[in-house]
Design a protein around this motif. Structure first.
Motif, PDB file in Angstrom:
ATOM      1  N   THR A 212       0.999  -1.347  -0.100  1.00  0.00           N
ATOM      2  CA  THR A 212       0.006  -0.269  -0.014  1.00  0.00           C
ATOM      3  C   THR A 212       0.896   1.318   0.077  1.00  0.00           C
ATOM      4  N   GLY A 213       0.359   2.544  -0.021  1.00  0.00           N
ATOM      5  CA  GLY A 213       0.824   3.592  -0.088  1.00  0.00           C
ATOM      6  C   GLY A 213       2.133   3.854  -1.303  1.00  0.00           C
ATOM      7  N   ALA A 214       3.152   4.367  -0.647  1.00  0.00           N
ATOM      8  CA  ALA A 214       4.357   4.675  -1.650  1.00  0.00           C
ATOM      9  C   ALA A 214       5.070   3.313  -2.005  1.00  0.00           C
ATOM     10  N   ARG A 215       4.664   2.267  -1.398  1.00  0.00           N
ATOM     11  CA  ARG A 215       5.206   0.936  -1.729  1.00  0.00           C
ATOM     12  C   ARG A 215       4.921   0.584  -3.090  1.00  0.00           C
ATOM     13  N   LYS A 216       3.467   0.745  -3.338  1.00  0.00           N
ATOM     14  CA  LYS A 216       2.825   0.337  -4.584  1.00  0.00           C
ATOM     15  C   LYS A 216       3.449   0.545  -5.657  1.00  0.00           C
ATOM     16  N   LEU A 217       4.308   1.547  -5.736  1.00  0.00           N
ATOM     17  CA  LEU A 217       4.984   2.234  -7.035  1.00  0.00           C
ATOM     18  C   LEU A 217       6.162   1.325  -7.071  1.00  0.00           C
ATOM     19  N   ASP A 218       6.705   0.554  -6.068  1.00  0.00           N
ATOM     20  CA  ASP A 218       8.215  -0.239  -6.108  1.00  0.00           C
ATOM     21  C   ASP A 218       7.834  -1.612  -6.647  1.00  0.00           C
ATOM     22  N   PRO A 219       8.450  -1.954  -7.822  1.00  0.00           N
ATOM     23  CA  PRO A 219       8.319  -3.404  -8.219  1.00  0.00           C
ATOM     24  C   PRO A 219       9.012  -4.374  -7.378  1.00  0.00           C
ATOM     25  N   ARG A 220       9.933  -3.937  -6.511  1.00  0.00           N
ATOM     26  CA  ARG A 220      10.575  -4.644  -5.444  1.00  0.00           C
ATOM     27  C   ARG A 220       9.873  -5.106  -4.507  1.00  0.00           C
ATOM     28  N   PHE A 221       8.456  -4.696  -4.212  1.00  0.00           N
ATOM     29  CA  PHE A 221       7.639  -5.345  -3.278  1.00  0.00           C
ATOM     30  C   PHE A 221       6.584  -6.344  -3.861  1.00  0.00           C
ATOM     31  N   SER A 222       6.856  -6.467  -5.281  1.00  0.00           N
ATOM     32  CA  SER A 222       5.738  -7.477  -5.839  1.00  0.00           C
ATOM     33  C   SER A 222       6.451  -8.994  -5.204  1.00  0.00           C
ATOM     34  N   ARG A 223       5.686  -9.946  -5.571  1.00  0.00           N
ATOM     35  CA  ARG A 223       6.119 -11.380  -5.068  1.00  0.00           C
ATOM     36  C   ARG A 223       7.354 -11.795  -5.768  1.00  0.00           C
ATOM     37  N   SER A 224       7.572 -11.668  -6.946  1.00  0.00           N
ATOM     38  CA  SER A 224       8.694 -11.859  -7.776  1.00  0.00           C
ATOM     39  C   SER A 224       9.847 -11.083  -7.092  1.00  0.00           C
ATOM     40  N   GLY A 225       9.783  -9.869  -6.617  1.00  0.00           N
ATOM     41  CA  GLY A 225      10.603  -9.100  -6.385  1.00  0.00           C
ATOM     42  C   GLY A 225      11.200  -9.337  -5.003  1.00  0.00           C
ATOM     43  N   LEU A 226      10.239  -9.851  -4.315  1.00  0.00           N
ATOM     44  CA  LEU A 226      10.856 -10.566  -2.805  1.00  0.00           C
ATOM     45  C   LEU A 226      11.447 -11.621  -3.033  1.00  0.00           C
ATOM     46  N   GLU A 227      11.150 -12.644  -3.849  1.00  0.00           N
ATOM     47  CA  GLU A 227      11.708 -13.746  -4.136  1.00  0.00           C
ATOM     48  C   GLU A 227      13.282 -13.677  -4.546  1.00  0.00           C
ATOM     49  N   LYS A 228      13.400 -12.513  -5.334  1.00  0.00           N
ATOM     50  CA  LYS A 228      14.863 -12.244  -5.765  1.00  0.00           C
ATOM     51  C   LYS A 228      15.763 -11.851  -4.466  1.00  0.00           C
ATOM     52  N   LEU A 229      15.284 -11.181  -3.748  1.00  0.00           N
ATOM     53  CA  LEU A 229      15.732 -10.424  -2.602  1.00  0.00           C
ATOM     54  C   LEU A 229      15.987 -11.670  -1.435  1.00  0.00           C
ATOM     55  N   ALA A 230      15.352 -12.690  -1.482  1.00  0.00           N
ATOM     56  CA  ALA A 230      15.551 -13.630  -0.272  1.00  0.00           C
ATOM     57  C   ALA A 230      16.833 -13.888   0.173  1.00  0.00           C
ATOM     58  N   PRO A 231      17.813 -14.289  -0.758  1.00  0.00           N
ATOM     59  CA  PRO A 231      19.286 -14.422  -0.342  1.00  0.00           C
ATOM     60  C   PRO A 231      19.901 -13.465   0.613  1.00  0.00           C
ATOM     61  N   VAL A 232      19.628 -12.055   0.161  1.00  0.00           N
ATOM     62  CA  VAL A 232      20.180 -10.974   0.770  1.00  0.00           C
ATOM     63  C   VAL A 232      19.468 -10.826   2.139  1.00  0.00           C
ATOM     64  N   ILE A 233      18.125 -11.103   2.242  1.00  0.00           N
ATOM     65  CA  ILE A 233      17.431 -11.144   3.471  1.00  0.00           C
ATOM     66  C   ILE A 233      18.056 -12.061   4.539  1.00  0.00           C
ATOM     67  N   ASN A 234      18.400 -13.419   3.816  1.00  0.00           N
ATOM     68  CA  ASN A 234      18.926 -14.645   4.671  1.00  0.00           C
ATOM     69  C   ASN A 234      20.360 -14.193   5.092  1.00  0.00           C
ATOM     70  N   LEU A 235      21.017 -13.524   4.317  1.00  0.00           N
ATOM     71  CA  LEU A 235      22.501 -13.406   4.824  1.00  0.00           C
ATOM     72  C   LEU A 235      22.143 -12.335   6.021  1.00  0.00           C
ATOM     73  N   LEU A 236      21.270 -11.239   6.023  1.00  0.00           N
ATOM     74  CA  LEU A 236      21.488 -10.236   7.056  1.00  0.00           C
ATOM     75  C   LEU A 236      20.808 -10.818   8.189  1.00  0.00           C
ATOM     76  N   LYS A 237      20.104 -11.792   8.115  1.00  0.00           N
ATOM     77  CA  LYS A 237      19.550 -12.499   9.309  1.00  0.00           C
ATOM     78  C   LYS A 237      20.636 -13.481   9.960  1.00  0.00           C
ATOM     79  N   SER A 238      21.442 -13.952   9.185  1.00  0.00           N
ATOM     80  CA  SER A 238      22.391 -14.852   9.781  1.00  0.00           C
ATOM     81  C   SER A 238      23.529 -14.032  10.180  1.00  0.00           C
ATOM     82  N   ILE A 239      23.925 -12.915   9.770  1.00  0.00           N
ATOM     83  CA  ILE A 239      24.935 -12.057  10.302  1.00  0.00           C
ATOM     84  C   ILE A 239      24.356 -11.314  11.527  1.00  0.00           C
ATOM     85  N   GLY A 240      23.112 -10.989  11.482  1.00  0.00           N
ATOM     86  CA  GLY A 240      22.431 -10.456  12.660  1.00  0.00           C
ATOM     87  C   GLY A 240      22.297 -11.500  13.942  1.00  0.00           C
TER      88      GLY A 240
END
Length: 313
Positions: free
Chosen positions: A226-254
């Protein structure tokens, strides 16, 4: 530990709070998902966490962001530092327009002087950069602003602003640009290296990529944005799938540091040196999250690992 804006400018906390969403109904759901009471609690939590630096603009909520900050500051005697911005509208074509805009901002903020005054975009229309920078230098001489900054300026535009201000004996303190693990253009387009060369501090807006780096948005929990994020394709399902490895790395370092993905992402920016992240926060919980980026450091190899994982070819 405070850090200076520019080479010898005013010192601020190493992390700020961005207030684009404060009072903004156009891009954010102010008044629906959060209200002034949430923002006041966020403000208080920031001060309690040692974050005393807030970035606003006359255009945020059409002045409402500044007005709310002005109100909240009346209720504390802590030394809060404020950065705000001048919006170069096409009909602002002489130096008086800068003085008038600053007068209006100071009135809303209930301040006699502002720590940092930035040009929001590198437009100059009929005014021209020379008139604009001279008007800002005049305000420094009069004591209504302590430091001059720009925002969204390219390396060349930053050089020009730096040169025009230097002619008046005023340093260029800041260039506020988008910078995060997912937006590293300034490393490639000369902005970061030019800032280092000129002694200009980078204020990093959208340092969590509008929340993408918090780990809150995943393909498994996908809901349409919703809101400003609607304009950003990275918030689409496929965008989030692409991002998963980075999030997993952030989690493991965290996990190694007992920190969240967001805190790791913010700490990575601080580790670049000469960079102050200014994540947004609409409630106390988000402020606490942001504050957890302070007081510890990633190892050199973790900084390099995150850089490699988010490097675009």
């Amino acid at each position: 530990m405070e850090v200076p804006l520019g080479l010898n400018g005013p010192a601020v906390s190493p992390l700020g709070i961005g207030t684009w969403a404060w009072g903004d109904k156009l891009f954010w759901n102010y008044g629906k998902e959060y209200d002034a009471a949430d923002l006041q609690a966020a403000f208080k939590t920031a001060l309690d966490s040692g974050i005393l630096f807030f970035d606003t603009a006359e255009i945020y909520g059409f002045g409402e962001s500044e007005r709310l900050l002005g109100e909240f500051m009346q209720q504390t005697d802590r030394p809060v530092t404020i950065a705000t911005k001048y919006f170069p509208l096409p009909w602002r074509f002489n130096a008086d327009a800068v003085a008038d805009a600053l007068t209006a901002s100071l009135k809303r903020l209930q301040l006699p002087t502002v720590t940092l005054y930035q040009v929001h975009w590198p437009f100059d229309f009929l005014m021209g950069q020379t008139t604009l920078m001279n008007a800002l230098a005049d305000e420094v001489k009069q004591g209504r602003i302590q430091a001059v900054g720009v925002s969204n300026y390219s390396a060349e535009q930053m050089r020009q602003a730096h040169r025009l201000l230097a002619d008046r004996g005023v340093p260029l303190a800041v260039n506020q640009v988008q910078y995060s693990l997912l937006a590293r253009q300034i490393e490639r387009n000369g902005v970061l290296s030019t800032a280092r060369e000129l002694g200009v501090t980078i204020l990093a807006y959208s340092p969590l990529a509008q929340g993408l780096l918090t780990g809150k948005y995943t393909p498994e929990t996908y809901t349409p944005p919703t809101g400003a994020r609607k304009l950003d394709p990275r918030f689409s399902r496929s965008g989030l799938e692409k991002l998963a490895p980075v999030i997993n790395l952030l989690k493991s370092i965290g996990e190694r540091h007992g920190r969240t993905p967001a805190q790791v992402a913010l700490n990575w920016l601080i580790a670049q040196g000469n960079v102050i992240p200014i994540p947004g926060a609409k409630n106390p919980n988000q402020v606490e999250q942001n504050a957890g980026a302070l007081g510890w450091s990633l190892t050199e190899s973790e900084v390099a690992e995150l850089a490699a994982a988010t490097q675009k070819d």
